[in-house]
Design an enzyme around this catalytic site. Sequence first.
Site, PDB file in Angstrom:
ATOM      1  N   ASP A  76       3.018  -5.725   4.120  1.00 53.56           N
ATOM      2  CA  ASP A  76       2.415  -4.416   3.851  1.00 53.56           C
ATOM      3  C   ASP A  76       2.363  -3.555   5.105  1.00 53.56           C
ATOM      4  O   ASP A  76       2.492  -4.039   6.225  1.00 53.56           O
ATOM      5  CB  ASP A  76       1.008  -4.572   3.261  1.00 53.56           C
ATOM      6  CG  ASP A  76       0.016  -5.234   4.203  1.00 53.56           C
ATOM      7  OD1 ASP A  76       0.405  -6.181   4.910  1.00 53.56           O
ATOM      8  OD2 ASP A  76      -1.157  -4.823   4.222  1.00 53.56           O
ATOM      9  N   GLU A 138      -2.227  -7.634   4.389  1.00 51.92           N
ATOM     10  CA  GLU A 138      -2.766  -8.079   5.675  1.00 51.92           C
ATOM     11  C   GLU A 138      -3.598  -6.977   6.309  1.00 51.92           C
ATOM     12  O   GLU A 138      -4.617  -7.244   6.939  1.00 51.92           O
ATOM     13  CB  GLU A 138      -1.614  -8.481   6.609  1.00 51.92           C
ATOM     14  CG  GLU A 138      -2.060  -9.028   7.957  1.00 51.92           C
ATOM     15  CD  GLU A 138      -2.171  -7.981   9.065  1.00 51.92           C
ATOM     16  OE1 GLU A 138      -2.620  -8.332  10.165  1.00 51.92           O
ATOM     17  OE2 GLU A 138      -1.826  -6.795   8.837  1.00 51.92           O
TER      18      GLU A 138
END
Length: 180
Positions: A76, A138
Amino acid sequence: MQINKERLVQTFCEMVSIDSESYHEKKMKDYLMNIFKECHMECIEMPIEGFEAGNIYAVLKGHTNKEPIMFSGHMDTVSPGKGKQAIIHEDGRITSDETTVLGADDVSALASYIEAIRTIEDNDLPHGDIELAISVAEEPYDAGSAYYDFSRIKSRIDYTFDLAGQVGLAALEAPSIISF
């Protein structure tokens, strides 16, 4: 033997162009799973209820008795990360078009892992198992890692390329949000 720098940059730029803001990583997950399979890796997605994509575990099986090693990262990016575009400058720097983030965190790590695996495969280099642990979400305090199935991991050593600073330096210890 050297890595294929042109292929590495191409992979990096392809990955940058994939929208992958936290909780919206399906396109990145699909891209990574396809690449890992092309690289003859065994890979699985670990679905997470309520998430668009799950965490990934991939392994390039070794053909020696060397200890396995692991590389970890996340798929991400922070916002604004929709419509990202890599601009390659004459001096070799790669930046965003300044309307979004570049998304180099953590695409630069993932692209380097992919190029390393491709180089190993291209040159038929002997190796032990090489494991990749790639998480979703994350950026929002490691939300996706809470759902990772760590029982699959055989490595005792993990390298995580997710640090700012001068190339060639390493952090041996750092404050963190989560410990495994």
